[in-house]
Design a protein around this motif. Sequence first.
Motif, PDB file in Angstrom:
ATOM      1  N   VAL A  42       0.911  -1.163   0.078  1.00  0.00           N
ATOM      2  CA  VAL A  42       0.081   0.142  -0.071  1.00  0.00           C
ATOM      3  C   VAL A  42       0.995   1.271  -0.049  1.00  0.00           C
ATOM      4  CG1 VAL A  42      -1.518   1.338   1.632  1.00  0.00           C
ATOM      5  CG2 VAL A  42      -2.037  -0.963   0.796  1.00  0.00           C
ATOM      6  N   GLU A  43       1.720   1.186   1.035  1.00  0.00           N
ATOM      7  CA  GLU A  43       2.787   2.417   0.820  1.00  0.00           C
ATOM      8  C   GLU A  43       3.366   2.771  -0.475  1.00  0.00           C
ATOM      9  OE1 GLU A  43       6.518   4.700   1.421  1.00  0.00           O
ATOM     10  OE2 GLU A  43       6.581   2.600   0.497  1.00  0.00           O
ATOM     11  N   ARG A  44       3.743   1.479  -1.348  1.00  0.00           N
ATOM     12  CA  ARG A  44       4.642   1.671  -2.537  1.00  0.00           C
ATOM     13  C   ARG A  44       3.298   2.026  -3.831  1.00  0.00           C
ATOM     14  NH1 ARG A  44       6.771  -3.996  -4.516  1.00  0.00           N
ATOM     15  NH2 ARG A  44       8.519  -2.616  -5.809  1.00  0.00           N
ATOM     16  N   PHE A  45       2.203   1.830  -3.395  1.00  0.00           N
ATOM     17  CA  PHE A  45       1.322   2.145  -4.352  1.00  0.00           C
ATOM     18  C   PHE A  45       0.711   3.491  -4.273  1.00  0.00           C
ATOM     19  CE2 PHE A  45      -3.473   0.965  -5.324  1.00  0.00           C
ATOM     20  CZ  PHE A  45      -3.597   1.635  -6.591  1.00  0.00           C
ATOM     21  N   PHE A  46       0.571   4.146  -2.983  1.00  0.00           N
ATOM     22  CA  PHE A  46       0.303   5.611  -2.589  1.00  0.00           C
ATOM     23  C   PHE A  46       1.537   6.431  -2.952  1.00  0.00           C
ATOM     24  CE2 PHE A  46      -3.522   4.066   0.151  1.00  0.00           C
ATOM     25  CZ  PHE A  46      -4.234   3.543  -0.946  1.00  0.00           C
ATOM     26  N   GLY A  91       0.617   4.918   8.518  1.00  0.00           N
ATOM     27  CA  GLY A  91       1.215   3.728   8.031  1.00  0.00           C
ATOM     28  C   GLY A  91       2.618   3.963   8.193  1.00  0.00           C
ATOM     29  N   LEU A  92       3.360   3.614   6.937  1.00  0.00           N
ATOM     30  CA  LEU A  92       4.698   3.735   6.866  1.00  0.00           C
ATOM     31  C   LEU A  92       5.192   5.185   6.694  1.00  0.00           C
ATOM     32  CD1 LEU A  92       4.188   0.638   6.631  1.00  0.00           C
ATOM     33  CD2 LEU A  92       5.799   0.551   4.943  1.00  0.00           C
ATOM     34  N   GLY A  93       4.502   6.171   6.774  1.00  0.00           N
ATOM     35  CA  GLY A  93       4.884   7.375   6.906  1.00  0.00           C
ATOM     36  C   GLY A  93       5.377   8.189   5.461  1.00  0.00           C
ATOM     37  N   ALA A  94       4.822   7.645   4.264  1.00  0.00           N
ATOM     38  CA  ALA A  94       5.303   8.262   3.183  1.00  0.00           C
ATOM     39  C   ALA A  94       4.788   9.724   2.863  1.00  0.00           C
ATOM     40  CB  ALA A  94       4.648   7.609   1.772  1.00  0.00           C
ATOM     41  N   GLY A 141       3.857  11.489  13.048  1.00  0.00           N
ATOM     42  CA  GLY A 141       2.836  10.413  12.378  1.00  0.00           C
ATOM     43  C   GLY A 141       2.181   9.676  13.512  1.00  0.00           C
ATOM     44  N   PHE A 142       0.936   9.721  13.268  1.00  0.00           N
ATOM     45  CA  PHE A 142       0.520   8.546  14.421  1.00  0.00           C
ATOM     46  C   PHE A 142      -0.246   7.248  13.799  1.00  0.00           C
ATOM     47  CE2 PHE A 142      -0.207  12.586  16.584  1.00  0.00           C
ATOM     48  CZ  PHE A 142       0.642  12.352  17.842  1.00  0.00           C
ATOM     49  N   ASP A 143      -0.135   6.056  14.098  1.00  0.00           N
ATOM     50  CA  ASP A 143      -0.926   4.860  13.675  1.00  0.00           C
ATOM     51  C   ASP A 143      -1.100   3.952  14.866  1.00  0.00           C
ATOM     52  OD1 ASP A 143      -1.327   3.756  10.463  1.00  0.00           O
ATOM     53  OD2 ASP A 143      -1.366   2.308  12.006  1.00  0.00           O
ATOM     54  N   TYR A 144      -2.087   3.308  14.650  1.00  0.00           N
ATOM     55  CA  TYR A 144      -2.306   2.413  15.952  1.00  0.00           C
ATOM     56  C   TYR A 144      -1.338   1.010  15.843  1.00  0.00           C
ATOM     57  CZ  TYR A 144      -5.126  -1.432  13.597  1.00  0.00           C
ATOM     58  OH  TYR A 144      -5.526  -2.484  12.807  1.00  0.00           O
ATOM     59  N   HIS A 145      -0.699   0.750  14.615  1.00  0.00           N
ATOM     60  CA  HIS A 145      -0.289  -0.358  14.200  1.00  0.00           C
ATOM     61  C   HIS A 145       1.098  -0.245  14.257  1.00  0.00           C
ATOM     62  CE1 HIS A 145       1.257  -3.576  10.704  1.00  0.00           C
ATOM     63  NE2 HIS A 145       0.641  -3.959  11.605  1.00  0.00           N
ATOM     64  N   GLY A 146       1.562  -0.891  15.599  1.00  0.00           N
ATOM     65  CA  GLY A 146       3.134  -0.715  15.864  1.00  0.00           C
ATOM     66  C   GLY A 146       4.206  -1.051  14.827  1.00  0.00           C
ATOM     67  N   PRO A 147       4.018  -2.268  14.042  1.00  0.00           N
ATOM     68  CA  PRO A 147       5.130  -2.362  13.107  1.00  0.00           C
ATOM     69  C   PRO A 147       5.122  -1.331  11.972  1.00  0.00           C
ATOM     70  CG  PRO A 147       3.760  -4.415  13.565  1.00  0.00           C
ATOM     71  CD  PRO A 147       3.169  -3.493  14.398  1.00  0.00           C
ATOM     72  N   ALA A 154      -3.755  15.747   8.986  1.00  0.00           N
ATOM     73  CA  ALA A 154      -3.945  14.904   7.661  1.00  0.00           C
ATOM     74  C   ALA A 154      -4.189  13.597   7.979  1.00  0.00           C
ATOM     75  CB  ALA A 154      -2.694  15.137   6.817  1.00  0.00           C
ATOM     76  N   PHE A 155      -5.261  13.105   7.309  1.00  0.00           N
ATOM     77  CA  PHE A 155      -5.623  11.779   6.956  1.00  0.00           C
ATOM     78  C   PHE A 155      -5.552  11.423   5.815  1.00  0.00           C
ATOM     79  CE2 PHE A 155      -8.616  10.511  10.991  1.00  0.00           C
ATOM     80  CZ  PHE A 155      -8.112  11.431  11.968  1.00  0.00           C
ATOM     81  N   PHE A 156      -4.473  10.399   5.408  1.00  0.00           N
ATOM     82  CA  PHE A 156      -4.553   9.848   3.974  1.00  0.00           C
ATOM     83  C   PHE A 156      -5.229   8.498   4.005  1.00  0.00           C
ATOM     84  CE2 PHE A 156      -1.220  13.353   4.556  1.00  0.00           C
ATOM     85  CZ  PHE A 156      -1.517  14.062   3.316  1.00  0.00           C
ATOM     86  N   ASP A 157      -6.140   8.191   3.155  1.00  0.00           N
ATOM     87  CA  ASP A 157      -6.901   6.957   2.996  1.00  0.00           C
ATOM     88  C   ASP A 157      -6.808   6.085   4.150  1.00  0.00           C
ATOM     89  OD1 ASP A 157      -7.256   4.904   1.188  1.00  0.00           O
ATOM     90  OD2 ASP A 157      -6.678   6.009  -0.434  1.00  0.00           O
TER      91      ASP A 157
END
Length: 356
Positions: free
Chosen positions: A147-151, A186-189, A205-211, A248-251
């Motif tokens: 998803v990161e590579r796609f966006f 996500g992965l912070g792109a 950057g915030f995300d609930y997903h630790g990895p 910002a909220f991206f997708d």
Amino acid sequence: MAVRQAEIETQHQAIEDFVHKALADVSGALTSSLVVIGDKLGLYKALAKGSATPAELAARTGTTERYIREWLNAQAAAGYVTYADGRYTLPAAHAVCLTDEESPACVLGAFQGMTAAMRANHKVSEGFKSGCGVGWHEHDPDLFVGVERFFRPGYNAHLVSEWIPALEGVQAKLERGARVADVGCGLGASTIILAKAFPNSKFVGFDYHGPSIERARERARAAGVADRVRFEVAAAKAFPGDHYDLIAFFDCLHDMGDPVGAARHVRQALAPDGTWLLVEPFANDRVEENLNPVGRLFYSVSTLVCTPASLAQEVGLALGAQAGEGRLREVLEQAGFTRIRRATETPFNLVLEARP
Ligand SMILES: C[S@@+](CC[C@H](N)C(=O)[O-])C[C@H]1O[C@@H](n2cnc3c(N)ncnc32)[C@H](O)[C@@H]1O
């Protein structure tokens, strides 16, 4: 029975046409799997250097000729490569899409992410009966990377040059030095792209997903922006901080179980003259208007990933990836936003600006 048989006979052509269409879809799914192999093993990059026989491509990539021959024939039949006189060629236009990670035309992330999404088929089909969700974090990790590579190429192409200037007064604030939160990063792109463009501002950057957050931190260090970017694990309804100039909220809003709760939290975390940049998948308001190739892609990923992800969280509103501006406005208005407008759009993104 006789009536049914007669009806089927009148439908002969329609049945044949549909079988062709369905088998083309099956072939497309198989091609997706083969593209992921080509990407992982560097087959496209090696073929982009010049046409090759199977033996030559195998030698270039440290693979075995028999597998490569079959893969190349499948790729030729799919129209990804051309074939003549025993040699296979990757056309220049296809090479851009299959080897150039920075090009907005790059499709590699879509293949990686969407084939990963298909691996959740079993869990999702159980959800159809139980109504339970499948969390974003429960997917194959290739989904997060894909998803990161796609966006990312789309964010590179549009975020700084079009989306930020489309917001009222935000670019000037970012240039002077602003406080920015990128939620569901996500992965912070997107966070890293903004941090590179606006060195006077501070980003979190915030995300609930630790990895994902761990990877985002590594990427910020590699991009040389760790001095102005932090990444923290936090849910959208509970991220820390206030007086943000831009959130910002991206997708990601539609992936959340409680988008109204997240929107309320954004409202109280913004500075009084702050702006919420909400980027969501492009969609029209009516189903009939989304029955096209973009809608097909988004409704499909929404069934496999986004809707189950939302259903796995509290409230489980399940907006879906084709909510459309009208439905998104309802969510924002419920949270108390009064000034909402479509700032801009691309064929794949709706870009909304919301202010208290
Ligand atoms: C489709 S991805 C988008 C990631 C990133 N914004 C991008 O554009 O590449 C959705 C993201 O939302 C995150 N997410 C889902 N629910 C969340 C929640 N309740 N709070 C924070 N993040 C959430 C997921 O972990 C995932 O990273």
